[in-house]
Write an enzyme that holds these catalytic residues in place. Sequence first.
Site, PDB file in Angstrom:
ATOM      1  N   LYS A  87      -7.195  -4.250  -3.181  1.00 26.35           N
ATOM      2  CA  LYS A  87      -7.649  -5.610  -1.774  1.00 26.35           C
ATOM      3  C   LYS A  87      -8.934  -4.009  -1.085  1.00 26.35           C
ATOM      4  O   LYS A  87      -8.275  -3.425  -1.827  1.00 26.35           O
ATOM      5  CB  LYS A  87      -7.134  -5.923  -0.998  1.00 26.35           C
ATOM      6  CG  LYS A  87      -5.813  -4.634  -0.410  1.00 26.35           C
ATOM      7  CD  LYS A  87      -5.115  -5.308   0.632  1.00 26.35           C
ATOM      8  CE  LYS A  87      -4.106  -3.962   0.819  1.00 26.35           C
ATOM      9  NZ  LYS A  87      -5.283  -3.650   1.843  1.00 26.35           N
TER      10      LYS A  87
ATOM     11  N   ASP B 214       0.696  -1.336  -0.274  1.00 25.33           N
ATOM     12  CA  ASP B 214      -0.162  -0.389   0.199  1.00 25.33           C
ATOM     13  C   ASP B 214       0.627   1.088   0.252  1.00 25.33           C
ATOM     14  O   ASP B 214       0.043   2.580   0.857  1.00 25.33           O
ATOM     15  CB  ASP B 214      -0.806  -0.024   1.853  1.00 25.33           C
ATOM     16  CG  ASP B 214      -2.011  -1.161   1.366  1.00 25.33           C
ATOM     17  OD1 ASP B 214      -2.033  -2.098   0.178  1.00 25.33           O
ATOM     18  OD2 ASP B 214      -2.535  -1.446   2.424  1.00 25.33           O
TER      19      ASP B 214
ATOM     20  N   CYS C 171      -2.544  -2.477   7.636  1.00 24.11           N
ATOM     21  CA  CYS C 171      -2.208  -3.097   6.983  1.00 24.11           C
ATOM     22  C   CYS C 171      -0.593  -4.056   6.450  1.00 24.11           C
ATOM     23  O   CYS C 171      -0.912  -5.251   6.367  1.00 24.11           O
ATOM     24  CB  CYS C 171      -2.211  -2.779   5.497  1.00 24.11           C
ATOM     25  SG  CYS C 171      -3.726  -2.085   5.447  1.00 24.11           S
TER      26      CYS C 171
HETATM   27  C1  VGL Z   1      -4.807   1.394   5.710  1.00 24.22           C
HETATM   28  C2  VGL Z   1      -6.183   2.289   7.079  1.00 24.22           C
HETATM   29  C3  VGL Z   1      -7.047   1.135   5.793  1.00 24.22           C
HETATM   30  C4  VGL Z   1      -3.458   0.727   5.242  1.00 24.22           C
HETATM   31  C5  VGL Z   1      -5.443   0.745   4.422  1.00 24.22           C
HETATM   32  O1  VGL Z   1      -2.954   0.242   4.004  1.00 24.22           O
HETATM   33  O2  VGL Z   1      -2.401   0.418   6.216  1.00 24.22           O
HETATM   34  N1  VGL Z   1      -5.174   1.946   6.774  1.00 24.22           N
HETATM   35  N2  VGL Z   1      -6.986   0.606   5.413  1.00 24.22           N
END
Ligand code: VGL
Length: 209
Positions: free
Chosen positions: A106, A8, A151
Amino acid sequence: MDALLIVDVQNDFLPGGNLAVPDGDQIIPVINNLQKKFRILVASRDWHPANHGSFASNHPGHIPGDVIQLNRLEQILWPDHCIQGSPGAELSPLLNRNLIQRIIFKGTDPEVDSYSAFFDNGHKIETELHKYLQKKNVNRLFITGLAADVCVYFTVKDALQLGYKTFLITDATKGVNMKSDDTSNALTDMKQKGAQLITSGQVPDFLTK
Ligand code: VGL
Ligand code: ZN
């Protein structure tokens, strides 16, 4: 085989983004540098529809940080982030994307969040990550990216459960720290569950080649 997983590293999680991880940009040169050491590189992307149940904006009366029940799972509410097709959902232009062979999307189901790059938060639906890594005979995973306490944390736990020898590269991840000690707690728990916490400088010594 060894693989590098980049979780991410998207504009919304970087300074200036909608769900910015403090100093999140500092890990990008570290990850770019690590990439050359691996032959198998995979990245994940948070990829939410605008009506996603993790967005506070979709729950009138709630603000980011509130905790609700979303289909019987505890859900922290976040600001809108990584909306499919939006600039915030793009991988950072500062990240070298040329060597990444596979992208795992995802969080596409509005009814359930998906922190881990392997499974949704209810552990019901699997992404194609595990199958892909199995096909490539990967048994050791080196994990980097954002956010260390969300994540990355859930991805590391699933990797351990799936039987990967799992390394977290500590200078290639940063936490969002919704609560101030979230990241230190996550690091302690990952280590306790069997992840090896190493720095990027230690990686060459650990590679099997
Ligand atoms: C994430 C909060 C909400 C992340 C993703 O990638 O850590 N954190 N969605
Ligand atoms: Zn998300």
